[in-house]
Write a protein that holds these residues in place. Structure first.
Motif, PDB file in Angstrom:
ATOM      1  N   ILE A 190      36.389  34.819  38.373  1.00 33.78           N
ATOM      2  CA  ILE A 190      37.344  35.764  37.819  1.00 33.78           C
ATOM      3  C   ILE A 190      38.269  35.109  36.795  1.00 33.78           C
ATOM      4  N   ALA A 191      38.068  33.816  36.558  1.00 34.45           N
ATOM      5  CA  ALA A 191      38.937  33.110  35.615  1.00 34.45           C
ATOM      6  C   ALA A 191      38.575  33.463  34.191  1.00 34.45           C
ATOM      7  N   GLN A 192      39.590  33.414  33.338  1.00 32.61           N
ATOM      8  CA  GLN A 192      39.416  33.611  31.917  1.00 32.61           C
ATOM      9  C   GLN A 192      39.899  32.371  31.180  1.00 32.61           C
ATOM     10  N   LEU A 193      39.702  32.393  29.861  1.00 36.21           N
ATOM     11  CA  LEU A 193      40.168  31.276  29.053  1.00 36.21           C
ATOM     12  C   LEU A 193      41.686  31.181  29.132  1.00 36.21           C
ATOM     13  N   TYR A 194      42.221  29.982  28.909  1.00 34.23           N
ATOM     14  CA  TYR A 194      43.644  29.691  28.914  1.00 34.23           C
ATOM     15  C   TYR A 194      44.251  29.795  30.307  1.00 34.23           C
ATOM     16  N   GLY A 195      43.410  29.582  31.366  1.00 34.59           N
ATOM     17  CA  GLY A 195      43.931  29.552  32.711  1.00 34.59           C
ATOM     18  C   GLY A 195      44.313  30.902  33.275  1.00 34.59           C
ATOM     19  N   ARG A 196      43.828  31.986  32.701  1.00 31.20           N
ATOM     20  CA  ARG A 196      44.130  33.322  33.197  1.00 31.20           C
ATOM     21  C   ARG A 196      42.944  33.842  33.994  1.00 31.20           C
ATOM     22  N   ASN A 197      43.194  34.851  34.817  1.00 32.22           N
ATOM     23  CA  ASN A 197      42.117  35.404  35.617  1.00 32.22           C
ATOM     24  C   ASN A 197      42.273  36.908  35.743  1.00 32.22           C
ATOM     25  N   ARG A 198      41.230  37.537  36.295  1.00 34.66           N
ATOM     26  CA  ARG A 198      41.190  38.993  36.421  1.00 34.66           C
ATOM     27  C   ARG A 198      41.462  39.443  37.856  1.00 34.66           C
ATOM     28  N   GLN A 199      42.107  38.613  38.622  1.00 37.40           N
ATOM     29  CA  GLN A 199      42.390  38.971  39.999  1.00 37.40           C
ATOM     30  C   GLN A 199      43.656  39.818  40.072  1.00 37.40           C
ATOM     31  N   GLU A 200      43.564  40.932  40.782  1.00 38.13           N
ATOM     32  CA  GLU A 200      44.720  41.792  40.957  1.00 38.13           C
ATOM     33  C   GLU A 200      45.726  41.115  41.883  1.00 38.13           C
ATOM     34  N   LYS A 201      46.949  40.990  41.429  1.00 39.23           N
ATOM     35  CA  LYS A 201      47.970  40.281  42.194  1.00 39.23           C
ATOM     36  C   LYS A 201      48.891  41.240  42.944  1.00 39.23           C
ATOM     37  N   ARG A 202      49.150  42.390  42.363  1.00 39.00           N
ATOM     38  CA  ARG A 202      50.108  43.321  42.963  1.00 39.00           C
ATOM     39  C   ARG A 202      49.394  44.325  43.860  1.00 39.00           C
ATOM     40  N   ALA A 258      63.948  51.722  43.683  1.00 40.38           N
ATOM     41  CA  ALA A 258      62.770  52.438  43.188  1.00 40.38           C
ATOM     42  C   ALA A 258      61.585  52.205  44.111  1.00 40.38           C
ATOM     43  N   LEU A 259      60.698  53.175  44.109  1.00 36.44           N
ATOM     44  CA  LEU A 259      59.420  53.093  44.799  1.00 36.44           C
ATOM     45  C   LEU A 259      58.328  53.188  43.747  1.00 36.44           C
ATOM     46  N   LYS A 260      57.402  52.220  43.752  1.00 36.75           N
ATOM     47  CA  LYS A 260      56.374  52.134  42.708  1.00 36.75           C
ATOM     48  C   LYS A 260      55.003  52.304  43.335  1.00 36.75           C
ATOM     49  N   TYR A 261      54.144  52.990  42.585  1.00 39.65           N
ATOM     50  CA  TYR A 261      52.756  53.156  43.024  1.00 39.65           C
ATOM     51  C   TYR A 261      51.837  52.849  41.851  1.00 39.65           C
ATOM     52  N   PHE A 262      50.927  51.865  42.044  1.00 39.60           N
ATOM     53  CA  PHE A 262      49.974  51.476  41.012  1.00 39.60           C
ATOM     54  C   PHE A 262      48.668  52.235  41.219  1.00 39.60           C
ATOM     55  N   PHE A 263      48.267  53.009  40.204  1.00 38.79           N
ATOM     56  CA  PHE A 263      46.962  53.648  40.267  1.00 38.79           C
ATOM     57  C   PHE A 263      45.921  52.904  39.457  1.00 38.79           C
ATOM     58  N   TYR A 316      56.097  43.654  46.758  1.00 41.06           N
ATOM     59  CA  TYR A 316      54.812  44.337  46.813  1.00 41.06           C
ATOM     60  C   TYR A 316      54.208  44.135  48.197  1.00 41.06           C
ATOM     61  N   PHE A 317      53.808  45.234  48.816  1.00 40.88           N
ATOM     62  CA  PHE A 317      53.225  45.144  50.148  1.00 40.88           C
ATOM     63  C   PHE A 317      51.900  44.395  50.081  1.00 40.88           C
ATOM     64  N   HIS A 318      51.491  43.853  51.196  1.00 43.90           N
ATOM     65  CA  HIS A 318      50.324  42.977  51.231  1.00 43.90           C
ATOM     66  C   HIS A 318      49.079  43.715  50.777  1.00 43.90           C
ATOM     67  N   ARG A 319      48.339  43.049  49.896  1.00 47.64           N
ATOM     68  CA  ARG A 319      47.067  43.610  49.418  1.00 47.64           C
ATOM     69  C   ARG A 319      45.950  43.153  50.329  1.00 47.64           C
ATOM     70  N   LYS A 320      45.079  44.070  50.676  1.00 48.89           N
ATOM     71  CA  LYS A 320      43.906  43.735  51.478  1.00 48.89           C
ATOM     72  C   LYS A 320      42.839  43.152  50.569  1.00 48.89           C
ATOM     73  N   ILE A 321      42.548  41.860  50.758  1.00 49.07           N
ATOM     74  CA  ILE A 321      41.565  41.161  49.934  1.00 49.07           C
ATOM     75  C   ILE A 321      40.285  41.007  50.729  1.00 49.07           C
ATOM     76  N   LYS A 322      39.202  41.474  50.147  1.00 46.00           N
ATOM     77  CA  LYS A 322      37.917  41.371  50.819  1.00 46.00           C
ATOM     78  C   LYS A 322      37.471  39.916  50.835  1.00 46.00           C
TER      79      LYS A 322
END
Length: 456
Positions: free
Chosen positions: A282-294, A324-329, A446-452
C-alpha cells in the motif's frame, strides 16, 4: 553591541559543533566494512535444514547511468559495478546458501587444468591410488537480475533565514535505487521467485554564516557548515541484503526449502514478513501509503477566538468553543455536525453571546497522510441565549490536521461566517450583512477502525 555579536557567534558554533566533532583531522586506518540495518536482520533469520548450492554469474548495473556533476556527467558510473560481490557476501551471511564461483569460472577452470598438467608432468610414480581433483559443485538454483534504476533528485528542498547579517540554511536531496533479484531452477529453467527492492539515498547540507559590522571600520564575517551524503555502495548493499531475505522467506512460504525451527517460530517469523509486505503493497512514492488511518466516526473538541466584522468599529477577539460529530463516507469526504458557543465584541460597544448549529462537508486533500490540509463549507443557524435574534448563515474554511496516532488528531483552522442578517450586532445599518471570523485549535478522537488481518 560587541557582547551580542560574540553571543551570536558562539550560538552558531554550538549549532554546528556536531560537524566539528566528526571532522577527519588525521589519516585513518583501514577498517572492516560497515554493516547495514538489513545485515543484522539477515543474520538473525532462522537457519535451514540444508543449505542450497547457488550460482551467480553476473549481478550487474543495468542502469547505464554515469555520475552527474555540475558540468554534466563523467565517465564514472552512478552505482557500483561490484554488485555481484555484494550479493555473494549477502548469501554467505544468511547461512542459507553455498555460493559457488561462476563470475570468473574461466580462471577456476584454467587453474584446475594447470594442476592436472603439473601432476601428470612431474609425477614420479604412476600410482592409481593418488588423490584426484574433486569434482566441481553444480548449482541447484541460479540468481539473476541486477540494479535496474538509479533516479536522481526525486525529492529536493531546503529552508533558510537571514536577519541583520546573520543567517542559516539547510538543503536536502533524495535519490533512489531499485534492484530485481530472481531465483531460477537449473533443472528446468523455471523462475521460482522474483523480488523487487528499492532504497532511497539521502544527502543533506547545513550552512550558517554571520556578516556584521562590529564597528564602522571593522567587519566580522563567519561561515560554517557541513554536508552529509549517504554512501551509494551501502544503499546498494542494504537493498541486495533485503532482496536475499525476501527470497528466503518466499521460499519458506512456498515450501521450496525447510527451516530448522519450530512451527510457532516459523509462523511468527512469516507473520512479521507478511505484515511488512502488506505495508509495502500500500506504500507510495515519497514514503506515503494508501492505508486508511481514520475511522468512520470521530468526535471533535475545539477552542479558539471569534472576530466580528459588523457595523461597529474596533472589533476585539472573543472566545469560542465547538463540539462536533464527524462521519466519513469516503477517506476524503466527511460530514461534520457541530454545536458552537461563541461571543462577539467591539471595543466599548458590543459584547454578546451566541450559539450555532452547523453542518459542513469537509474534504481532506491528503487523506492517507499524517499531515493533511483540508477545506470545508456548509450552512447553519445562529441564535442568542434567549433563542431570539435567530439568523441563517453559510460558512467555509480551511485547516490543517496532524495525526498523532490513528485515533487522535490535532487541528488548526480558520472559518468565515456569512450571515443572512444585518442584526447580528443588534444594529441595522447600511446594505451589507454582518459577518465574523472564527479561528480554532483542537483535537479529534477517531474511534477504533476494524482492520482485517490478512496474516495466516
Amino acid at each position: 553591541m560587541k557582547k551580542s555579536t560574540i553571543a551570536l557567534l558562539f550560538l552558531f558554533l554550538l549549532s554546528s559543533c556536531g560537524a566539528y566533532f566528526n571532522q577527519p583531522v588525521g589519516v585513518q586506518k583501514a577498517i572492516y566494512g560497515e554493516s547495514t540495518p538489513a545485515t543484522s536482520s539477515l543474520i538473525k533469520m532462522p537457519k535451514p535444514k540444508e543449505q542450497i548450492v547457488v550460482g551467480v554469474y553476473k549481478f550487474k548495473d543495468q542502469t547505464g547511468q554515469y555520475k552527474a556533476t555540475d558540468q554534466g556527467s563523467t565517465f564514472s558510473t552512478a552505482v557500483t559495478q561490484g554488485a555481484t560481490s555484494i550479493l555473494l557476501k549477502a548469501l554467505e551471511d544468511s547461512k542459507w546458501f553455498v555460493p559457488i564461483e561462476r563470475e570468473n569460472l574461466g580462471n577456476l577452470l584454467n587453474e584446475r587444468n594447470i594442476i592436472r598438467s603439473t601432476r601428470q608432468e612431474y609425477a614420479t610414480t604412476a600410482n592409481p591410488n593418488d588423490s584426484q581433483l574433486t569434482p566441481l559443485l553444480f548449482a541447484g538454483v541460479l540468481l539473476e537480475g541486477g540494479i535496474i534504476s538509479y533516479d536522481s533528485n526525486i525529492i529536493t528542498g531546503g529552508f533558510g533565514a537571514r536577519y541583520f547579517g546573520a543567517g542559516a540554511s539547510t538543503r536536502y536531496r533524495q535519490d533512489r535505487i531499485s534492484i530485481y533479484l530472481r531465483l531460477v531452477s537449473t533443472s528446468n529453467g523455471k523462475i521460482l521467485n522474483t523480488v523487487y527492492v528499492s532504497k532511497t539515498i539521502l544527502s543533506q547540507s547545513v550552512d550558517a554564516n554571520l556578516f556584521k559590522y562590529v564597528n564602522i571600520k571593522r567587519l566580522l564575517e563567519v561561515e560554517t557548515g557541513f554536508t552529509r551524503n549517504e554512501p551509494i555502495q551501502l544503499a546498494v548493499t542494504e537493498a541486495i541484503e533485503k532482496a536475499v531475505e525476501g527470497l528466503i522467506v518466499d521460499g519458506i512460504r512456498e515450501n521450496l526449502w525447510e527451516v530448522e525451527a519450530t512451527t510457532d517460530e516459523v509462523k511468527t517469523f512469516l507473520n512479521s514478513y507478511v505484515k511488512e509486505k502488506e505495508d509495502a503493497d500500500i506504500a507510495q512514492l515519497y514514503g506515503r501509503n494508501r492505508q486508511e488511518k481514520r475511522a468512520k466516526v470521530g468526535i471533535e473538541l475545539v477552542g479558539g477566538t471569534t472576530y466580528m466584522a459588523g457595523d461597529y468599529p474596533n472589533p476585539v477577539a472573543k472566545p469560542m468553543m465547538r463540539g462536533a460529530l464527524k462521519y466519513f463516507f469516503t477517506p476524503s469526504f466527511d460530514l461534520s455536525a457541530s454545536t458552537n458557543a461563541f461571543w462577539l465584541g467591539n471595543k466599548n460597544k458590543l459584547d454578546v453571546g451566541y450559539a450555532s448549529l452547523d453542518l459542513n462537508l469537509e474534504f481532506l486533500i491528503l487523506p492517507y497522510d499524517v499531515i493533511t490540509p483540508y477545506v470545508y463549507a456548509g450552512g447553519g443557524v445562529s441564535f442568542n441565549s434567549k433563542y431570539k435574534n435567530t439568523h441563517a448563515k453559510i460558512q467555509y474554511g480551511a485547516g490543517l490536521e496532524y495525526l498523532v496516532t490513528n485515533n487522535l488528531g490535532f487541528k488548526v483552522y480558520g472559518e468565515h461566517n456569512l450571515n443572512f442578517s444585518d442584526n447580528v450586532d443588534y444594529v441595522v445599518s447600511g446594505s451589507r450583512d454582518d459577518y465574523y471570523w472564527r479561528f480554532g485549535l483542537g483535537m479529534t478522537y477517531y474511534f477504533h477502525r476494524k482492520i482485517k488481518n490478512k496474516v495466516k
